[in-house]
Design an enzyme around this catalytic site. Structure first.
Site, mmCIF file in Angstrom:
data_model
loop_
_atom_site.group_PDB
_atom_site.id
_atom_site.type_symbol
_atom_site.label_atom_id
_atom_site.label_comp_id
_atom_site.label_asym_id
_atom_site.label_seq_id
_atom_site.Cartn_x
_atom_site.Cartn_y
_atom_site.Cartn_z
ATOM 1 N N SER A 117 19.362 41.919 20.851
ATOM 2 C CA SER A 117 19.673 40.749 20.040
ATOM 3 C C SER A 117 21.181 40.475 20.117
ATOM 4 C CB SER A 117 19.191 40.952 18.608
ATOM 5 O OG SER A 117 19.143 39.733 17.914
ATOM 6 N N ASP B 117 9.459 35.411 22.121
ATOM 7 C CA ASP B 117 10.651 35.477 21.278
ATOM 8 C C ASP B 117 11.184 34.062 21.109
ATOM 9 O OD1 ASP B 117 13.041 35.911 20.012
ATOM 10 O OD2 ASP B 117 13.834 37.314 21.498
ATOM 11 N N HIS C 197 10.502 39.151 19.618
ATOM 12 C CA HIS C 197 11.852 39.725 19.602
ATOM 13 C C HIS C 197 11.788 41.256 19.612
ATOM 14 C CE1 HIS C 197 16.110 38.859 19.250
ATOM 15 N NE2 HIS C 197 16.259 39.617 18.180
#
Length: 747
Positions: free
Chosen positions: A605, A691, A723
């Protein structure tokens, strides 16, 4: 399934049917492997009986062979309580079939309610006399019974076509989606349904009526809130007459640029709803959806009294006079300090109880007001998540709080926070038990997955607070694994502050040897590097494969004050990147076992973004990189992500504005995709196609750029993951790919 890592072979013997339970793991050697990690049971929701004598809890088991999980329920006697189950251990597995059973809760009659097959069921505490309570054709997604047992909240999804239009009935096989506004997808799914809470009546045997009342009847809003909200976002009043619930009453573009959720009070009898956060005549100021709300009128000082940020998870006090909730001050900012707001129902007075705690309140529960006037909560400080208590001012419960209850400084007129535990661990959630005398809490660390603990707070002498472990779900595995060593170190940052970083050393550590070392880059960008346990970014398995891990609590992380936390907004490529380099340079210089010629950097991320950026500025420090679901091109991400308030706050404004504000100009100028000309190091890019927070095209762009530059690179793409990586076989593939890449370049 056997896999060779670090010189040891590991095999897992999983059950052959889909009734997956605790697995018989066979280890050759004593080091953690991906298979051992996925064989562990994962404790989920839990509840203590009213008298505190029993605990029911949920465990998830995962089968790599079947590529699925099985959620089961256990019940146990609380240590020190009378009686034992038939097997003599006090522990009984309640789930005996292949269906998932989740969300256990105690009914007033001593039975256990739970969710299976989309319906609410009940059973005796020994698992007998199972009875289906609801009949909704499998639509129940969550439930909460009223204190008097006459009603129940049922969460169900209803069709939602305000943004994605319903296709014509004569085209039943059409797969197109006609989209008319933003927020048409969230996290990992297209938004074609939303959850609503319904109130159902309950008879004397807790059987649930066939039909119920939609609390949000005719309103196009979700409750609980996407993407992670659950039944914790609603609560019954003590007298069972009202429901407090969380809702962000916005849709489309307005929803996508705002974090403004409120707490509403619903009267079950009159069906009237009152907003506890804002006055009835409140009018939201106009919002420019392409600019940060930091400087807009909605966040002007005179408007902040209207609770314009995230407000969620209400809980009524035991005497019913108050409702408390988690509250962020500003709109558009997901990482604002999360405070405890206490609302007096009779007067409408709001008091923020944790102003002296310069970090987030992550979960809380009321004390039993027959003993004291406290709220217990957990929060992160200096990279651990511990238990605290805060006094409630002017509380008029059955016993008035006295200064002696906590420390001599506490008064009835001013809230005061006191730390009750000081573990090198993270407590994950908490609930009151044993008639208010104890807390049932979940706890984990870098070397131990979640287990349940009973904490006996001592508010007079916090150092005497007792902590007792009550479950040992993975003892059969952990007892056979060598543990890493965890240390912390402080280092001076380039701006003159002090930064804590964790050092995780391999099992059987030999300080005379040199070890390949990984710099761990945290996501968020404002998530703590505390004592978390992860089934992907797991420091124990990384160390078990022979790596030292350096995990900095860089600028932008909670637990070191709000000023430290907020520094990162608008400065993604500045101080925090220098913090990463400071940590790895300090480790290479002062830790003799760190091999400066075998350094790697990894992260997901924002951590993946960090890796992409470090690849352009690291000046040959690192021999390889791994970026998972990282942002690569910030201009394209501005329009690809689904929650647009995030980019507005972090970048300041849309990339097409001219002239641009300084933070926006810097952000877009320093985007990693503009640094590729300086890339010179092998990189593994990982991404999930579902995602929708950071779209998979970001990972593809990074991989394509590396290969077109002639840099060694790999792309691991998951068509069915978001994600995160959630499926067992994908998880094993992730771990194997991860370590094969590291071993190729660092060993």
């Amino acid at each position: 399934m056997a896999m060779l890592l670090s010189g040891t072979a590991t095999t897992i013997q999983a059950q052959d049917d889909v009734n997956i339970g605790r697995q018989n793991i066979q280890l050759e050697g004593d080091l953690m492997t991906p298979e051992a990690l996925w064989a562990m049971g994962r404790i989920g929701s839990y509840a203590a009986s009213a008298d505190g004598s029993k605990i029911v809890y949920q465990v998830g088991y995962y089968s790599v062979k079947h590529n699925k999980s099985h959620q089961v329920l256990y019940v146990m006697n609380t240590p020190g309580s009378d009686g034992r189950q038939a097997d003599g251990t006090g522990l009984l597995k309640l789930t005996t079939g292949s269906r998932n059973e989740t969300d256990p809760a105690w009914l007033p009659d001593g039975r256990i309610a739970f969710l299976t097959g989309g319906e609410v069921w009940a059973m005796n505490a020994d698992g007998t006399a199972r009875q289906q309570l609801s009949k909704t054709d499998g639509q129940v997604e969550g439930f909460k019974f009223s204190p008097d047992g006459t009603k129940v909240i049922i969460l169900k999804s209803i069709p939602f076509h305000d943004i994605i239009q319903k296709n014509p009935d004569d085209l039943p096989k059409a797969t197109g989606r006609l989209v008319t506004d933003l927020m048409y997808r969230h996290w990992d799914h297209y938004v074609e349904s939303i959850q609503h809470p319904f109130v159902f009546s309950v008879d004397d045997g807790y059987a649930i009526a066939a039909t119920g009342t939609d609390i949000l009847e005719g309103e196009p809003y979700e409750c609980p809130m996407e993407p992670f909200g659950g039944i914790e976002q609603l609560d019954w009043s003590t007298d069972s007459k009202c429901i407090a619930y969380t809702c962000r009453k916005k849709t489309g573009l307005a929803y996508s640029v705002s974090t403004d959720s409120d707490i509403f009070l619903y009267d079950v009898a009159t069906k009237q709803t009152t907003n506890l956060c804002k006055p009835a005549d409140y009018v939201e100021p106009a919002i420019d959806p392409t600019r940060t709300m930091r400087t807009q009128a909605v966040n002007a000082p005179e408007n902040l009294k209207n609770n314009v940020g995230y407000d969620q998870n209400p809980k009524f006090s035991p005497d019913g006079r108050y409702v408390a909730w988690l509250s962020m001050e500003r709109n558009g900012y997901e990482a604002d300090r999360q405070r405890l707001c206490c609302y007096e129902l009779a007067t409408g007075t709001k008091t923020y109880l944790t102003e002296d705690f310069d970090s987030n309140v992550d979960d809380f529960c009321w004390s039993d007001n027959t003993r004291d006037a406290l709220i217990y909560f957990i929060g992160v400080w200096h990279a651990t998540e511990n238990l605290y208590a805060v006094s409630v001012p002017k509380y008029k419960g059955k016993s008035q709080i006295s200064a002696r209850n906590l420390k001599s400084q506490i008064s009835n007129l001013k809230p005061h926070t006191v730390q009750l535990t000081n573990d090198c661990a993270d407590f994950g959630s908490l609930q009151l038990m044993n008639n208010g005398k104890q807390l049932l809490m979940e706890r984990h660390s870098y070397t131990a997955p979640a287990d349940l603990y009973i904490v006996t707070p001592n508010t007079k002498k916090p150092d005497a607070t007792a902590i007792a472990q009550v479950t040992s779900e993975n003892k059969h595995i952990l007892d056979r694994l060598a543990k890493p060593t965890v240390e912390s170190r402080w280092v001076k940052t380039t701006d003159g502050n002090q930064m804590l970083y964790w050092i995780i050393q391999p099992p059987h550590f030999d300080p005379t040897k040199k070890y390949p070392t990984l710099l761990f880059c945290e996501g968020g960008p404002q998530s703590p590097v505390s004592q978390f346990w992860s089934y992907r970014w797991n420091f124990m398995i990384m160390a078990s494969q022979g790596y030292v891990i350096i995990a900095p609590n860089r600028h932008g992380l909670p637990g070191f004050g709000q000023q430290w936390l907020e520094q990162i907004s608008g400065d993604w490529t500045g101080q925090c990147m220098q913090d990463y380099l400071t940590a790895i340079d300090d480790a290479a210089e002062h830790l003799p076992y760190v091999d400066r010629d075998r350094l790697g950097a990894v992260g997901a991320s924002f951590g993946g973004f960090s890796v992409y950026y470090l690849a352009g500025i690291h000046q040959k420090r690192f021999k390889c990189f791994i970026a998972h679901d990282g942002a690569f091109n910030l201009a394209s991400m501005y329009l690809e992500t689904e929650e647009n308030w995030f980019s507005n706050w972090e970048y300041d404004e849309a990339y097409w504005h001219r002239p641009q504000m300084p933070n926006a100009k810097k952000t877009y100028h320093d985007s990693p995709h503009k640094m590729v000309e300086k890339w010179d190091t092998p990189i593994l890019c990982i991404h999930g196609e579902k995602d929708y927070r950071i779209c998979y095209t970001q990972g593809m762009q990074a991989f394509n750029a590396a290969r077109m530059k002639g840099i060694e690179a790999q792309l691991l793409i998951f068509p069915d993951e978001n994600h995160w990586v959630l499926k067992p076989q994908n998880g094993i593939l992730w771990q194997r790919t991860y370590f094969n890449w590291l071993d190729r370049w660092l060993k």
